[in-house]
Design an enzyme around this catalytic site. Structure first.
Site, PDB file in Angstrom:
ATOM      1  N   ILE A  12      46.078  33.833  48.249  1.00  0.00           N
ATOM      2  CA  ILE A  12      46.662  34.729  49.267  1.00  0.00           C
ATOM      3  C   ILE A  12      46.855  33.959  50.580  1.00  0.00           C
ATOM      4  CG2 ILE A  12      46.449  36.964  50.419  1.00  0.00           C
ATOM      5  CD1 ILE A  12      44.433  37.760  48.175  1.00  0.00           C
ATOM      6  N   GLY A  36      41.053  25.941  46.196  1.00  0.00           N
ATOM      7  CA  GLY A  36      42.452  25.879  46.630  1.00  0.00           C
ATOM      8  C   GLY A  36      43.124  24.568  46.272  1.00  0.00           C
ATOM      9  N   TYR A 140      29.503  40.757  45.437  1.00  0.00           N
ATOM     10  CA  TYR A 140      30.720  40.339  46.129  1.00  0.00           C
ATOM     11  C   TYR A 140      31.128  41.405  47.155  1.00  0.00           C
ATOM     12  CZ  TYR A 140      35.788  40.005  46.740  1.00  0.00           C
ATOM     13  OH  TYR A 140      37.060  39.983  47.267  1.00  0.00           O
ATOM     14  N   HIS A 188      41.563  36.486  36.640  1.00  0.00           N
ATOM     15  CA  HIS A 188      42.327  37.687  37.005  1.00  0.00           C
ATOM     16  C   HIS A 188      43.238  38.133  35.860  1.00  0.00           C
ATOM     17  CE1 HIS A 188      41.299  36.026  41.030  1.00  0.00           C
ATOM     18  NE2 HIS A 188      40.981  37.295  41.210  1.00  0.00           N
ATOM     19  N   ILE A 206      40.103  42.689  26.509  1.00  0.00           N
ATOM     20  CA  ILE A 206      40.047  43.859  27.398  1.00  0.00           C
ATOM     21  C   ILE A 206      38.574  44.170  27.613  1.00  0.00           C
ATOM     22  CG2 ILE A 206      40.555  46.328  27.584  1.00  0.00           C
ATOM     23  CD1 ILE A 206      43.102  45.834  25.958  1.00  0.00           C
ATOM     24  N   ARG A 220      43.456  49.799  38.066  1.00  0.00           N
ATOM     25  CA  ARG A 220      43.511  49.072  39.341  1.00  0.00           C
ATOM     26  C   ARG A 220      44.876  49.296  39.994  1.00  0.00           C
ATOM     27  NH1 ARG A 220      39.015  48.985  38.353  1.00  0.00           N
ATOM     28  NH2 ARG A 220      37.509  47.275  38.240  1.00  0.00           N
TER      29      ARG A 220
HETATM   30  N1  LIG Z   1      42.711  37.982  44.884  1.00  0.00           N
HETATM   31  C1  LIG Z   1      42.462  39.271  45.092  1.00  0.00           C
HETATM   32  O1  LIG Z   1      42.917  40.130  44.332  1.00  0.00           O
HETATM   33  C2  LIG Z   1      41.647  39.704  46.288  1.00  0.00           C
HETATM   34  C3  LIG Z   1      41.467  41.075  46.488  1.00  0.00           C
HETATM   35  C4  LIG Z   1      40.697  41.494  47.579  1.00  0.00           C
HETATM   36  C5  LIG Z   1      40.200  40.579  48.471  1.00  0.00           C
HETATM   37  N2  LIG Z   1      40.408  39.254  48.268  1.00  0.00           N
HETATM   38  C6  LIG Z   1      39.878  38.306  49.261  1.00  0.00           C
HETATM   39  O2  LIG Z   1      40.959  37.528  49.750  1.00  0.00           O
HETATM   40  C7  LIG Z   1      40.548  36.207  50.059  1.00  0.00           C
HETATM   41  C8  LIG Z   1      41.431  35.208  49.354  1.00  0.00           C
HETATM   42  O3  LIG Z   1      41.414  35.464  47.959  1.00  0.00           O
HETATM   43  P1  LIG Z   1      42.202  34.509  46.955  1.00  0.00           P
HETATM   44  O4  LIG Z   1      42.443  35.265  45.721  1.00  0.00           O
HETATM   45  O5  LIG Z   1      43.332  33.890  47.669  1.00  0.00           O
HETATM   46  O6  LIG Z   1      41.081  33.433  46.664  1.00  0.00           O
HETATM   47  P2  LIG Z   1      41.193  31.850  46.484  1.00  0.00           P
HETATM   48  O7  LIG Z   1      39.938  31.418  45.834  1.00  0.00           O
HETATM   49  O8  LIG Z   1      42.489  31.495  45.843  1.00  0.00           O
HETATM   50  O9  LIG Z   1      41.222  31.332  47.989  1.00  0.00           O
HETATM   51  C9  LIG Z   1      40.071  31.136  48.762  1.00  0.00           C
HETATM   52  C10 LIG Z   1      40.169  29.761  49.397  1.00  0.00           C
HETATM   53  O10 LIG Z   1      39.046  29.555  50.250  1.00  0.00           O
HETATM   54  C11 LIG Z   1      38.540  28.247  50.036  1.00  0.00           C
HETATM   55  N3  LIG Z   1      37.118  28.312  50.393  1.00  0.00           N
HETATM   56  C12 LIG Z   1      36.158  29.059  49.820  1.00  0.00           C
HETATM   57  N4  LIG Z   1      34.980  28.886  50.446  1.00  0.00           N
HETATM   58  C13 LIG Z   1      35.195  28.009  51.461  1.00  0.00           C
HETATM   59  C14 LIG Z   1      34.370  27.445  52.469  1.00  0.00           C
HETATM   60  N5  LIG Z   1      33.077  27.724  52.546  1.00  0.00           N
HETATM   61  N6  LIG Z   1      34.934  26.581  53.337  1.00  0.00           N
HETATM   62  C15 LIG Z   1      36.255  26.264  53.267  1.00  0.00           C
HETATM   63  N7  LIG Z   1      37.078  26.785  52.335  1.00  0.00           N
HETATM   64  C16 LIG Z   1      36.552  27.641  51.435  1.00  0.00           C
HETATM   65  C17 LIG Z   1      38.813  27.946  48.573  1.00  0.00           C
HETATM   66  O11 LIG Z   1      38.868  26.569  48.290  1.00  0.00           O
HETATM   67  C18 LIG Z   1      40.160  28.640  48.368  1.00  0.00           C
HETATM   68  O12 LIG Z   1      41.240  27.773  48.627  1.00  0.00           O
HETATM   69  C19 LIG Z   1      39.063  36.138  49.669  1.00  0.00           C
HETATM   70  O13 LIG Z   1      38.294  36.333  50.832  1.00  0.00           O
HETATM   71  C20 LIG Z   1      38.900  37.310  48.709  1.00  0.00           C
HETATM   72  O14 LIG Z   1      37.589  37.810  48.750  1.00  0.00           O
HETATM   73  C21 LIG Z   1      41.118  38.789  47.190  1.00  0.00           C
HETATM   74  O1  LIG Z   2      40.453  38.995  30.969  1.00  0.00           O
HETATM   75  C1  LIG Z   2      40.377  40.058  31.590  1.00  0.00           C
HETATM   76  C2  LIG Z   2      40.370  40.085  33.012  1.00  0.00           C
HETATM   77  C3  LIG Z   2      40.249  41.302  33.637  1.00  0.00           C
HETATM   78  N1  LIG Z   2      40.148  42.454  32.931  1.00  0.00           N
HETATM   79  C4  LIG Z   2      40.035  43.754  33.627  1.00  0.00           C
HETATM   80  O2  LIG Z   2      41.176  43.862  34.462  1.00  0.00           O
HETATM   81  C5  LIG Z   2      40.857  44.556  35.678  1.00  0.00           C
HETATM   82  C6  LIG Z   2      41.234  43.683  36.849  1.00  0.00           C
HETATM   83  O3  LIG Z   2      40.375  42.540  36.858  1.00  0.00           O
HETATM   84  P1  LIG Z   2      40.604  41.271  37.802  1.00  0.00           P
HETATM   85  O4  LIG Z   2      42.015  40.855  37.731  1.00  0.00           O
HETATM   86  O5  LIG Z   2      39.543  40.286  37.463  1.00  0.00           O
HETATM   87  O6  LIG Z   2      40.383  41.867  39.254  1.00  0.00           O
HETATM   88  P2  LIG Z   2      39.147  42.688  39.850  1.00  0.00           P
HETATM   89  O7  LIG Z   2      37.871  42.386  39.170  1.00  0.00           O
HETATM   90  O8  LIG Z   2      39.570  44.123  39.942  1.00  0.00           O
HETATM   91  O9  LIG Z   2      39.008  42.046  41.303  1.00  0.00           O
HETATM   92  C7  LIG Z   2      40.135  41.686  42.085  1.00  0.00           C
HETATM   93  O10 LIG Z   2      40.455  42.772  42.907  1.00  0.00           O
HETATM   94  C8  LIG Z   2      39.420  43.149  43.796  1.00  0.00           C
HETATM   95  C9  LIG Z   2      39.926  44.327  44.611  1.00  0.00           C
HETATM   96  O11 LIG Z   2      40.160  45.431  43.794  1.00  0.00           O
HETATM   97  C10 LIG Z   2      39.109  41.958  44.684  1.00  0.00           C
HETATM   98  O12 LIG Z   2      38.144  42.268  45.615  1.00  0.00           O
HETATM   99  C11 LIG Z   2      38.669  40.762  43.880  1.00  0.00           C
HETATM  100  O13 LIG Z   2      38.470  39.658  44.725  1.00  0.00           O
HETATM  101  C12 LIG Z   2      39.763  40.441  42.896  1.00  0.00           C
HETATM  102  O14 LIG Z   2      39.321  39.391  42.044  1.00  0.00           O
HETATM  103  C13 LIG Z   2      39.341  44.824  35.612  1.00  0.00           C
HETATM  104  O15 LIG Z   2      39.156  46.128  35.173  1.00  0.00           O
HETATM  105  C14 LIG Z   2      38.834  43.850  34.548  1.00  0.00           C
HETATM  106  O16 LIG Z   2      37.723  44.337  33.838  1.00  0.00           O
HETATM  107  C15 LIG Z   2      40.153  42.433  31.553  1.00  0.00           C
HETATM  108  O17 LIG Z   2      40.054  43.470  30.897  1.00  0.00           O
HETATM  109  N2  LIG Z   2      40.271  41.235  30.915  1.00  0.00           N
END
Ligand SMILES: NC(=O)c1ccc[n+]([C@@H]2O[C@H](COP(=O)([O-])OP(=O)(O)OC[C@H]3O[C@@H](n4cnc5c(N)ncnc54)[C@H](O)[C@@H]3O)[C@@H](O)[C@H]2O)c1
Ligand SMILES: O=c1ccn([C@@H]2O[C@H](COP(=O)(O)OP(=O)(O)O[C@H]3O[C@H](CO)[C@@H](O)[C@H](O)[C@H]3O)[C@@H](O)[C@H]2O)c(=O)[nH]1
Length: 328
Positions: A12, A36, A140, A188, A206, A220
């Site tokens: 993100i 990253g 988390y 994911h 699943i 979700r």
């Molecule tokens: N992906 C989702 O669906 C989702 C949903 C809700 C919230 N978030 C939040 O959004 C943010 C970004 O998520 P993302 O999916 O892009 O994750 P990501 O893992 O792709 O990105 C996180 C980045 O932070 C860097 N990082 C982690 N710890 C660090 C540290 N101590 N110092 C310096 N760099 C560090 C990692 O190397 C990585 O590049 C996170 O805070 C996550 O909790 C993500």
């Molecule tokens: O191989 C897989 C992977 C996931 N799931 C399911 O798919 C849904 C989505 O899972 P995933 O894509 O891993 O996302 P979440 O666990 O919902 O978490 C994401 O979305 C959250 C917000 O809803 C964020 O906070 C997290 O950082 C982000 O990883 C969940 O019900 C999982 O149990 C499966 O069934 N099989």
């Protein structure tokens, strides 16, 4: 004056960096590259290092005129956090407190913080409102909630202005395909389904079909990563304009079950993706769907890519053209 983006080499974060660059903002990125990719950062000044390293952080603030911070850097996997909670508290809480202390030291007040739907736990109301109960079902979500609370108090004391964005499930990729999602290992749902479509995995497991949902699988709310990036820009604008703190949900307000997501992906890819029902994953709530009315009203956020098929199409475009992600 620059915007500091922590975790800007991540999924993100890199999309938000691109939006900032498109707006001609000066950008400084910090990332330890544990998750990253250097190739995902399309401009600005990059520093490789860890948030928990005080000297490193001070050096970045010394060398740049940081005006605001957008803070993505964290660990973010629900299942892993249940298995190793200390790892999550260490990075997400200790790292962020180190960042806030440094901001205070250098007189930087404004921060946009990546929070999550995981702060709610098992919701009582669907769609979820910002004022609903926050009782996380995993470490988390707890670690992110702890920071939201620290931000609230730091705001009351006058040290910090913040906007915490509680995103639901980020998915998709930049429209021009130059950046996308590349996590290793990938956990994911959408990228896993697409990897199965590409034959990179045998099948999709699943995680449980005995939840209290219409088809038994978890529901979700999937939100396009570019719409998320846009929300960060709007949050930054609001902080600059008004300096007023707040918490906002970011989702589409529509839930899809795991089985429904797989069906949509089959339609988009035209490939029959093999699936197998497995055990529930620890820490997963059954249903997470956002009300984003507040973000629409107060941030003027208007998600453009809210059709799940289109979100999967953009993810598919990235995955099929980058079979090894950023590793060429
Ligand atoms: N992906 C989702 O669906 C989702 C949903 C809700 C919230 N978030 C939040 O959004 C943010 C970004 O998520 P993302 O999916 O892009 O994750 P990501 O893992 O792709 O990105 C996180 C980045 O932070 C860097 N990082 C982690 N710890 C660090 C540290 N101590 N110092 C310096 N760099 C560090 C990692 O190397 C990585 O590049 C996170 O805070 C996550 O909790 C993500
Ligand atoms: O191989 C897989 C992977 C996931 N799931 C399911 O798919 C849904 C989505 O899972 P995933 O894509 O891993 O996302 P979440 O666990 O919902 O978490 C994401 O979305 C959250 C917000 O809803 C964020 O906070 C997290 O950082 C982000 O990883 C969940 O019900 C999982 O149990 C499966 O069934 N099989």
């Amino acid at each position: 004056m620059a915007v500091l983006v922590t975790g800007g080499a991540g999924y993100i974060g890199s999309h938000t960096v691109l939006e900032l660059l498109n707006r001609k903002e000066k950008v400084v990125v910090i990332d330890n590259l544990v998750k990253g990719h250097r190739e995902a950062i399309k401009g600005g000044t990059f520093y490789q290092g860890d948030l928990r390293d005080e000297d490193f952080l001070c050096n970045v603030f010394e060398e740049n005129e940081i005006q605001e911070v957008i803070h993505f850097a964290a660990y973010s996997l629900v299942g892993e956090s249940v298995e190793d909670p200390i790892k999550y508290y260490n990075n997400n809480v200790v790292g962020t407190i180190q960042l806030l202390s440094t901001m205070k030291r250098y007189g930087v007040k404004n921060i946009v913080f990546s929070s999550t739907a995981a702060v709610y736990g098992e919701p009582i109301n669907i769609p979820i409102l910002e004022e609903d109960a926050t009782i996380p079902t995993n470490p988390y979500g707890e670690s992110k909630l702890a920071i939201e609370k620290a931000l609230k108090w730091a705001n009351k004391s006058g040290d910090i202005n913040y906007i915490a964005l509680r995103y639901f499930n980020a998915a998709g990729a930049n429209k021009d395909g130059c950046i996308g999602e590349d996590h290793s290992p990938e956990t994911h749902l959408i990228p896993i389904i697409l990897e199965a479509a590409l034959g990179k995995r045998e099948r999709v497991f699943i995680y449980g079909d005995d939840y209290d949902t219409p088809d038994g699988t978890c529901i979700r709310d999937y939100i396009h990563v570019v719409d998320l990036a846009e929300a960060h820009i709007l949050a930054l604008d609001k902080l600059r304009r008004e300096g007023e703190s707040g918490i906002y949900n970011l989702g589409n307000g529509r839930g899809f079950s795991v089985k429904e997501v797989i069906d949509k992906a089959k339609k988009v890819t035209g490939i029959n993706i093999p699936v197998k029902i497995g055990e529930r994953r620890l820490g997963d709530p059954a249903v997470l769907v956002a009300s984003s009315k507040k973000a629409k009203k107060e941030l003027n956020w208007n998600p453009k890519y809210n059709d799940l098929e289109k979100i999967i199409e953009d993810a598919w475009n990235w995955h099929k053209n980058n079979l090894n992600g950023y590793r060429r």
